[in-house]
Scaffold this motif. Sequence first.
Motif, PDB file in Angstrom:
ATOM      1  N   ILE A   1      -6.048  11.647  -2.096  1.00 14.12           N
ATOM      2  CA  ILE A   1      -6.699  12.111  -0.877  1.00 14.12           C
ATOM      3  C   ILE A   1      -6.047  13.378  -0.325  1.00 14.12           C
ATOM      4  N   ASN A   2      -4.730  13.489  -0.455  1.00 10.73           N
ATOM      5  CA  ASN A   2      -4.047  14.692   0.043  1.00 10.73           C
ATOM      6  C   ASN A   2      -4.425  15.921  -0.785  1.00 10.73           C
ATOM      7  N   GLN A   3      -4.549  15.738  -2.102  1.00 10.39           N
ATOM      8  CA  GLN A   3      -4.982  16.838  -2.960  1.00 10.39           C
ATOM      9  C   GLN A   3      -6.398  17.272  -2.601  1.00 10.39           C
TER      10      GLN A   3
ATOM     11  N   THR B   1      -0.241   6.932  -2.007  1.00 11.05           N
ATOM     12  CA  THR B   1       0.377   8.164  -1.533  1.00 11.05           C
ATOM     13  C   THR B   1       1.498   7.855  -0.566  1.00 11.05           C
ATOM     14  N   LYS B   2       2.535   8.695  -0.579  1.00 14.77           N
ATOM     15  CA  LYS B   2       3.688   8.483   0.300  1.00 14.77           C
ATOM     16  C   LYS B   2       3.342   8.803   1.758  1.00 14.77           C
ATOM     17  N   SER B   3       2.408   9.721   1.945  1.00 12.93           N
ATOM     18  CA  SER B   3       2.043  10.125   3.312  1.00 12.93           C
ATOM     19  C   SER B   3       0.540  10.030   3.498  1.00 12.93           C
ATOM     20  N   THR B   4       0.114   9.066   4.280  1.00  8.99           N
ATOM     21  CA  THR B   4      -1.304   8.898   4.559  1.00  8.99           C
ATOM     22  C   THR B   4      -1.754   9.959   5.550  1.00  8.99           C
ATOM     23  N   PRO B   5      -2.816  10.725   5.232  1.00  7.39           N
ATOM     24  CA  PRO B   5      -3.253  11.789   6.152  1.00  7.39           C
ATOM     25  C   PRO B   5      -3.791  11.211   7.454  1.00  7.39           C
TER      26      PRO B   5
END
Length: 369
Positions: free
Chosen positions: A135-137, A173-177
């Motif tokens: 999702i971050n990408q 993912t390590k960081s959820t947006p």
Amino acid sequence: MLLCRQFSIIASFIFISVCQSFKLDINSEFGKNCETNELGDRNCTFVVPNKWSLLKFRKWLDNLTGNVRNVNLDLTCIDGGIVFLPWPFRARNLRKIHVKNCLIDGYYSEYNINSKYPNTVKDMALIDVAILTDINQLIEINLSDPLVKSSTCGQETNAWLIQRNVSFSFVPTKSTPSFKLLQEGFDSLAEKSKSQPFTCNFEDLLYLEHTGSKSISKIHFDTMTDHSVYPRLKVFNFSSNYLFSIPMQLSKWWNYFPALRWLDLSNNEIQSFSFEHPDVNQESLYISLANNNITSVPADLPSYLSGKTSVLINLLGNPIHCDCRAIALKQYLKLLRRRAPQFKSLSNVMCHSPSKLAGRKVRTINKVC
């Protein structure tokens, strides 16, 4: 018995001819799954239990010597098989690609990158697949990268395009947006689509299916039509997508899909409808609204059959309320039986309410006011 025997002889002849025409290249990892005929066509079929890569397949095709004409690729995954497929699946002389029951990795790995391979695919199908997504990408692509025709339009050569039961599987993912960042990425995509500096011309597309999706964006039809044309599209299947209302691009179908003859919106959650019926000489348009949540119809529904372009509506399986507003539907259904007898089964729409009329055919009721 004689007919059966003749059929058996013909079938055997065809089978033998095909076997003689196609040969297996057993000298490579990919060649052993690809049949090749004398013209240079290659029919490649892979059952994927673990992993398969378009990058390696593409390299194999590039290294082939001699005549390589049409390449047809069928991928079927079992037991969670993963295929690495960068959108929009370009490769040397690839004419057909069907992917079934797979996890697709690397889908965005070549996104917004101009490809050295031209558009060649005529027949594309994604069936029961999940696209692995970071999702971050994806947000970063929407926020930072300019739109590139190569990936935005995809294969403009498609004549047959199916997306059936396609979903997205988000990788950990390590960081959820944050919701704010998600909204910014969505808004950026919408804005870039509105100002897109090029046109996607799907001049060969005849059949388009997008069904079984739980994630239809509210700007789906805007991005689909703002800078894209579909001059020859005849069949558009958009059923089973949890659609609650009919987008303007389908209500005013003539402006966006001028050659459309069959529109399937069945098995959605649609509650009302209205369609234009242009005063031009052409074949009729069949629209399936079967199995939606429609209780009443437009007052001008009978006029859908009176113009030069007849609009044939399938309303079977809807919870029709038989009050005064059903008179227009009754008139339409009677007219439909006369004007298009081949579609007379569509006239068997039933009343769902009130209870005293439930189960009655709408065209047979009297004094509903």
